[in-house]
Design an enzyme around this catalytic site. Structure first.
Site, PDB file in Angstrom:
ATOM      1  N   CYS A   7      42.359  33.012  41.023  1.00  0.00           N
ATOM      2  CA  CYS A   7      42.836  34.168  41.790  1.00  0.00           C
ATOM      3  C   CYS A   7      43.436  35.218  40.869  1.00  0.00           C
ATOM      4  O   CYS A   7      44.653  35.221  40.611  1.00  0.00           O
ATOM      5  CB  CYS A   7      43.866  33.732  42.826  1.00  0.00           C
ATOM      6  SG  CYS A   7      43.259  32.495  43.981  1.00  0.00           S
ATOM      7  N   SER A   9      41.585  38.826  40.563  1.00  0.00           N
ATOM      8  CA  SER A   9      41.214  40.169  41.051  1.00  0.00           C
ATOM      9  C   SER A   9      41.960  40.570  42.314  1.00  0.00           C
ATOM     10  O   SER A   9      42.263  39.744  43.175  1.00  0.00           O
ATOM     11  CB  SER A   9      39.709  40.230  41.323  1.00  0.00           C
ATOM     12  OG  SER A   9      38.976  40.069  40.133  1.00  0.00           O
ATOM     13  N   GLU A  10      42.228  41.866  42.402  1.00  0.00           N
ATOM     14  CA  GLU A  10      42.834  42.452  43.591  1.00  0.00           C
ATOM     15  C   GLU A  10      42.085  43.726  43.939  1.00  0.00           C
ATOM     16  O   GLU A  10      41.241  44.197  43.154  1.00  0.00           O
ATOM     17  CB  GLU A  10      44.318  42.758  43.342  1.00  0.00           C
ATOM     18  CG  GLU A  10      45.145  41.529  43.019  1.00  0.00           C
ATOM     19  CD  GLU A  10      46.612  41.827  42.761  1.00  0.00           C
ATOM     20  OE1 GLU A  10      47.356  40.889  42.436  1.00  0.00           O
ATOM     21  OE2 GLU A  10      47.014  43.005  42.902  1.00  0.00           O
ATOM     22  N   TYR A 115      48.588  36.062  31.176  1.00  0.00           N
ATOM     23  CA  TYR A 115      47.513  36.958  30.741  1.00  0.00           C
ATOM     24  C   TYR A 115      46.632  36.284  29.692  1.00  0.00           C
ATOM     25  O   TYR A 115      45.410  36.509  29.649  1.00  0.00           O
ATOM     26  CB  TYR A 115      48.080  38.274  30.217  1.00  0.00           C
ATOM     27  CG  TYR A 115      48.830  38.172  28.910  1.00  0.00           C
ATOM     28  CD1 TYR A 115      48.188  38.412  27.701  1.00  0.00           C
ATOM     29  CD2 TYR A 115      50.180  37.830  28.877  1.00  0.00           C
ATOM     30  CE1 TYR A 115      48.870  38.312  26.492  1.00  0.00           C
ATOM     31  CE2 TYR A 115      50.869  37.730  27.682  1.00  0.00           C
ATOM     32  CZ  TYR A 115      50.215  37.975  26.491  1.00  0.00           C
ATOM     33  OH  TYR A 115      50.894  37.864  25.305  1.00  0.00           O
ATOM     34  N   ASN A 123      36.764  34.741  28.931  1.00  0.00           N
ATOM     35  CA  ASN A 123      35.903  34.716  27.745  1.00  0.00           C
ATOM     36  C   ASN A 123      34.972  33.506  27.755  1.00  0.00           C
ATOM     37  O   ASN A 123      33.779  33.623  27.443  1.00  0.00           O
ATOM     38  CB  ASN A 123      36.760  34.710  26.473  1.00  0.00           C
ATOM     39  CG  ASN A 123      37.367  36.070  26.167  1.00  0.00           C
ATOM     40  OD1 ASN A 123      36.867  37.097  26.626  1.00  0.00           O
ATOM     41  ND2 ASN A 123      38.438  36.079  25.400  1.00  0.00           N
ATOM     42  N   GLU A 246      33.001  38.062  36.462  1.00  0.00           N
ATOM     43  CA  GLU A 246      33.425  37.604  35.131  1.00  0.00           C
ATOM     44  C   GLU A 246      33.372  38.751  34.116  1.00  0.00           C
ATOM     45  O   GLU A 246      33.137  38.542  32.924  1.00  0.00           O
ATOM     46  CB  GLU A 246      32.568  36.432  34.639  1.00  0.00           C
ATOM     47  CG  GLU A 246      32.664  35.188  35.488  1.00  0.00           C
ATOM     48  CD  GLU A 246      33.902  34.355  35.207  1.00  0.00           C
ATOM     49  OE1 GLU A 246      34.570  34.601  34.195  1.00  0.00           O
ATOM     50  OE2 GLU A 246      34.202  33.467  36.020  1.00  0.00           O
TER      51      GLU A 246
END
Length: 265
Positions: A7, A9-10, A115, A123, A246
């Site tokens: 989770c 992305s927003e 992060y 990656n 991705e």
């Protein structure tokens, strides 16, 4: 046996992932999470959710922390399931957090280092997407080539026409190149070597190849390729996501360019 969802992305932070607005407020031995995530793969079926929230927004991305949360945690709500073009066997949903209480012990890694986890997962995940796209393109070819060697027009099988022979020879060459790029990135990862640029290249190129090959397979099949009686149209729809999730194709190009420039600056 447990499926998990990533989770990150927003609605306002897609490619600019670290601009996320989900907040984690410290309250004693817990954190209270509020916010929403979007485009979360497998959210409808997942048991666990790896959630990225900013515990200290004033620090920017250095406040982002990763939390592991169970589906039954009060305050966690699965939202709308997206009606997608492709990859329809996998649910993609919004996920909402409303005063969701999470124990500090559920932090993954270090506080404020979420992060780094996100970057590492993305990656490495690009190698997986590259493999997905290679498999998709191979599936499209496997479903199409037998038909080309059976279907006759003008007294000969379609696969014998020179114009057709050159097209599937080109497609198979590009597919093999994409496969080797994915294998190379995976080899580097297994050897604990830097695979950021090779993974980005593999993901970028394999997604392009998958789109081209799947599109050509629909064309080569003619009218039946445009129907759901043959799987080519599904491969064609599924291929498009490779250029989006991705990290979009432009993000891959940005990553590749940055790594090239490091050698000359």
């Amino acid at each position: 046996d447990t499926l998990a969802s990533f989770c990150l992305s927003e609605s306002g932070s897609g490619s600019d992932a670290f601009a996320l607005k989900t907040r984690a407020t410290k309250q004693g031995s817990h954190f209270v999470l509020n916010g929403s995530k979007q485009w979360i793969s497998n959210a409808a079926e997942a048991r666990l959710f790896l959630i990225f929230a900013n515990a200290e927004p004033e620090k920017g991305y250095r406040g982002i922390t990763a939390f592991m949360v169970d589906k039954d945690t009060p305050g966690l709500e699965i939202g709308k399931k997206e009606n997608k073009l492709g990859i329809r066997a996998s649910s993609t949903c919004e996920v909402h957090f409303n005063d969701m209480k999470v124990p500090a012990e559920n932090i993954i890694g270090e506080y404020g280092k979420g992060y780094k986890i996100a970057i590492e997962v993305l990656n490495e995940g690009r190698i997986g997407i590259g493999a997905q796209m290679v498999g998709l393109a191979q599936g499209a070819m496997d479903a199409t080539l037998p038909y080309l060697h059976q279907r006759k027009q003008f007294g000969q099988v379609i696969a014998d026409f020179q114009g057709m022979r050159y097209q599937y020879a080109q497609a198979m060459t590009e597919l093999e190149a994409a496969r080797l790029m994915v294998y190379n990135a995976a080899r580097l990862k297994d050897a604990n070597k830097d695979c950021v640029q090779p993974a980005a290249m593999a993901k970028l190129y394999s997604s392009q190849v998958a789109e081209r090959v799947a599109s050509k397979c629909v064309e080569w099949l003619g009218g039946v390729g445009f129907t759901k009686d043959f799987p080519a149209e599904k491969f064609y729809r599924d291929a498009k996501i490779g250029a989006i999730y991705e990290g979009t194709s432009n993000i891959q190009l940005e990553t590749i360019a940055k790594n090239i420039q490091k050698k000359y600056k």
